[in-house]
Design a protein around this motif. Structure first.
Motif, PDB file in Angstrom:
ATOM      1  N   TYR A 431       0.836  -1.190   0.000  1.00 27.78           N
ATOM      2  CA  TYR A 431       0.000   0.000   0.000  1.00 27.78           C
ATOM      3  C   TYR A 431       0.881   1.254   0.000  1.00 27.78           C
ATOM      4  O   TYR A 431       1.976   1.263   0.563  1.00 27.78           O
ATOM      5  CB  TYR A 431      -0.916   0.037   1.217  1.00 27.78           C
ATOM      6  CG  TYR A 431      -2.007  -1.021   1.195  1.00 27.78           C
ATOM      7  CD1 TYR A 431      -3.242  -0.749   0.626  1.00 27.78           C
ATOM      8  CD2 TYR A 431      -1.787  -2.278   1.747  1.00 27.78           C
ATOM      9  CE1 TYR A 431      -4.250  -1.710   0.614  1.00 27.78           C
ATOM     10  CE2 TYR A 431      -2.775  -3.255   1.735  1.00 27.78           C
ATOM     11  CZ  TYR A 431      -3.999  -2.960   1.162  1.00 27.78           C
ATOM     12  OH  TYR A 431      -4.973  -3.918   1.143  1.00 27.78           O
ATOM     13  N   ALA A 447      -4.509   1.857  -2.061  1.00 25.53           N
ATOM     14  CA  ALA A 447      -4.232   0.542  -2.652  1.00 25.53           C
ATOM     15  C   ALA A 447      -4.126   0.694  -4.166  1.00 25.53           C
ATOM     16  O   ALA A 447      -5.112   1.055  -4.825  1.00 25.53           O
ATOM     17  CB  ALA A 447      -5.342  -0.436  -2.294  1.00 25.53           C
ATOM     18  N   SER A 460      -7.702   3.257   0.832  1.00 23.00           N
ATOM     19  CA  SER A 460      -7.986   2.191   1.779  1.00 23.00           C
ATOM     20  C   SER A 460      -8.454   2.764   3.107  1.00 23.00           C
ATOM     21  O   SER A 460      -9.438   2.307   3.684  1.00 23.00           O
ATOM     22  CB  SER A 460      -6.732   1.330   1.979  1.00 23.00           C
ATOM     23  OG  SER A 460      -6.952   0.326   2.935  1.00 23.00           O
ATOM     24  N   TRP A 461      -7.732   3.771   3.593  1.00 21.82           N
ATOM     25  CA  TRP A 461      -8.159   4.492   4.791  1.00 21.82           C
ATOM     26  C   TRP A 461      -7.461   5.830   4.857  1.00 21.82           C
ATOM     27  O   TRP A 461      -6.491   6.081   4.138  1.00 21.82           O
ATOM     28  CB  TRP A 461      -7.902   3.691   6.068  1.00 21.82           C
ATOM     29  CG  TRP A 461      -6.507   3.153   6.267  1.00 21.82           C
ATOM     30  CD1 TRP A 461      -6.075   1.878   6.047  1.00 21.82           C
ATOM     31  CD2 TRP A 461      -5.341   3.881   6.720  1.00 21.82           C
ATOM     32  NE1 TRP A 461      -4.734   1.757   6.323  1.00 21.82           N
ATOM     33  CE2 TRP A 461      -4.263   2.976   6.753  1.00 21.82           C
ATOM     34  CE3 TRP A 461      -5.117   5.191   7.115  1.00 21.82           C
ATOM     35  CZ2 TRP A 461      -2.983   3.340   7.143  1.00 21.82           C
ATOM     36  CZ3 TRP A 461      -3.841   5.564   7.502  1.00 21.82           C
ATOM     37  CH2 TRP A 461      -2.792   4.651   7.521  1.00 21.82           C
TER      38      TRP A 461
END
Length: 579
Positions: A431, A447, A460-461
């Protein structure tokens, strides 16, 4: 009747009504807290503090004009004098102040200082006779504003604090030029021929990730403290080092010459210098080049702050070829100069001309390909292998992108606006950790995947637990070590959960992977040894290595650590670990 007439004829200066001071006092206290105190405690409140200073100054003006009960002429003459004095001072202040913070620095400092000084005058002189009050009022306005004309700033820290100094005091660069007697030494031919092994190829090491393997040091600096080997004055610049056995390469400014310089690792003595007639300066970082030289196959690749790309012989500095990459790419010099360090890949050298990649033939200097225009960027091209595909990743003002290094074809793009300064960081799981170069922006984990139909890049976050600005991230054993403002923090790369928040360093770091250790060079020039573990923040030792604001990455080769800033550089020997 006569008494009444005299009262009616009174001018605004002579009215004896009691001043209403409490609103001004409250405003001044709040202004002082929000502008000067809270941003020190919470750096993320800096923008609020800046605007609070301007709003607070306006509030002081409104209070004095309409709610202070001062005489009419005293009210309006004070405001008029303040406006005239501010404008007049702005016209004569030093360039370093007038251009800082996009031209706003004088106003965001001078208005709060003047406002607070004026309230203090009103409190202190409230019972004085009119003539003395007026004289002190004029003096307060003139002095609290006019003194800015006597100052300059030597630059700004990452927390937007300025290094103010008497305007006409010699700068460190001027002192260096007046005392420079260090003529380059001649390196013996046999040594020059032997010393072609690259120990540290350039910006942040072999993979531009700040991670070092195969080196272990003693961690008890009380019993085995670092030993200073040498210390040398150096011209201004934000460059770090590249190292080839006994030769150390960096970039610096000396007067009108932008230089690539070579020094001896063990003594600090100059070996050779290459000079170009170019000079870049901004009021934040000061003068000099920003990028770090890159070493490859006996050549030094340097990229100057004005866009000059040089390829030099590593042993004597002889020019192999040179290009003006800014002209080739048709890109204007950005506000803080060109900062990206050259990347050597196969038979190409790739530079980030702001947000646009340009690749040159390594032998001839002929442009081989140009990337798309990505606006601004102060990041360096990063060679990464993502989902099994080797590519160059660049952060710029339109986002993050991956490029085929052979032809410059864009593989994928993740849109995100900003003016990034730091490098993308790749986790062990593949990532990308990205920062937009803005304290208001959060860290994002993206990602990037290579699918049958092409590439995808999806968030992803995101987390506010780590907010990198221009301090790069270290990834180690599933955790990211970076900064939240000036504070060092550790987060879990799985979801961004913060593990701990440590001391204020606002610096640059390298990681000793086998020992789970971080060597931190703080913005104040202090070297600290920190555990790279998630359980808690632990500083094992520290010492003051160099003096002055430090915006250059440290380098560790064997047991020698090198550090520099815009004034001096130094080398220290660390004790090797016995195990």
């Amino acid at each position: 009747m006569l008494t009444q007439k005299k009262q009616n004829q009174t001018d605004g200066f002579s009215e004896k009504r009691k001043l209403r001071l409490w609103p001004g006092i409250i405003i001044a206290i709040l202004l002082w807290l929000f502008r000067f105190i809270i941003p020190v405690i919470s750096p993320e409140m800096l923008n609020i503090g800046v605007f609070s200073g301007l709003i607070g100054g306006l509030a002081i003006f409104i209070w004095w004009a309409f709610f202070s009960r001062a005489g009419r002429l005293e009210r309006w003459s004070a405001i008029l004098l303040m406006v005239i004095t501010l404008i007049a001072t702005y016209l004569i202040i030093d360039k370093s102040i007038s251009t800082a913070m996009m031209g706003l620095m004088f106003w965001v400092y001078a208005i709060p200082v003047l406002s607070i000084a004026f309230v203090i005058w009103a409190i202190v002189s409230r019972n004085f006779k009119d003539r003395l009050r007026r004289v002190l009022m004029v003096a307060t306005i003139l002095l609290s504003t006019g003194f800015w004309a006597l100052l300059r700033t030597n630059g700004m820290t990452g927390e937007a604090h300025n290094d103010f100094e008497y305007r006409w005091a010699p700068t460190p660069e001027e002192r260096l030029l007046s005392q420079a007697t260090d003529e380059p030494m001649k390196l013996p031919a046999n040594i020059a021929m032997q010393d072609t092994v690259v120990e540290w190829p350039g910006f942040r090491g072999s993979n531009r990730d700040g991670i070092i393997t195969g080196v272990k040091i003693a961690t008890d600096w009380t019993t085995s403290p670092p030993v200073e080997l040498w210390r040398q004055p150096v011209g201004p610049g934000c460059s770090s080092f590249a190292i080839q056995r006994m030769l150390v390469y960096t970039q610096e400014q000396r007067g009108d010459d932008e230089m690539v310089t070579c020094y001896h690792l063990k003594t600090g003595q100059p070996v050779w210098r290459h000079a170009d007639k170019a000079r870049f300066w901004d009021s934040h970082a000061g003068a000099g080049p920003r990028a770090t030289p890159t070493l490859s196959n006996g050549r030094v690749y340097s990229f100057g702050a004005t866009g000059l790309l040089n390829v030099l012989n590593s042993t004597d500095g002889a020019v192999v070829w040179s290009r003006n990459a800014a002209s080739d790419a048709n890109v204007k010099i950005p506000d803080w100069g060109f900062c990206g360090s050259p990347l050597v890949f196969s038979d190409l050298v790739v530079v980030a001309v702001a947000g646009k990649l340009v690749a040159y033939d390594i032998e001839t200097g002929t442009p081989r390909w140009f990337g798309p225009d990505g606006g601004g960027s102060y990041s360096s091209p990063q060679l990464l292998t993502i989902d099994g595909v080797e590519q160059i990743v660049l952060l710029n003002s339109v986002g993050a992108s991956g490029f085929n290094p052979n032809d410059g074809k864009q593989l994928w793009k993740y849109p995100w606006s900003g003016e990034p300064i730091l490098q993308p960081a790749l986790t062990q799981e593949g990532y990308l950790m990205l920062g937009a170069g803005d304290l208001e922006q959060n860290l994002r984990c993206v990602a990037v995947k290579h699918k049958t139909g092409g590439w995808s890049a999806e968030e992803s976050w995101t987390t506010a637990n780590l907010k990198p600005y221009f301090n790069d991230i270290l990834i180690h054993k599933g955790y990211a070590f970076g900064f939240y403002g000036p504070h060092m923090v550790c987060i879990d790369v799985k979801d961004g959960t913060r593990m701990w928040k440590g001391k204020r360093y606002a610096g640059f770091s390298i990681l000793l992977a086998e020992q789970d250790l971080i060597i931190m060079l703080s913005e104040r020039g202090e070297i600290a040894l920190i555990k790279a573990t998630p359980d808690k923040f632990t500083e094992l030792g520290s010492f003051q290595a160099i003096k002055g604001k430090t915006w250059s990455h440290p380098v560790l080769v064997g047991d020698i650590i090198l550090v520099r800033n815009s004034q001096e550089m130094a080398a220290y020997r660390l004790t090797k670990s016995a195990v």
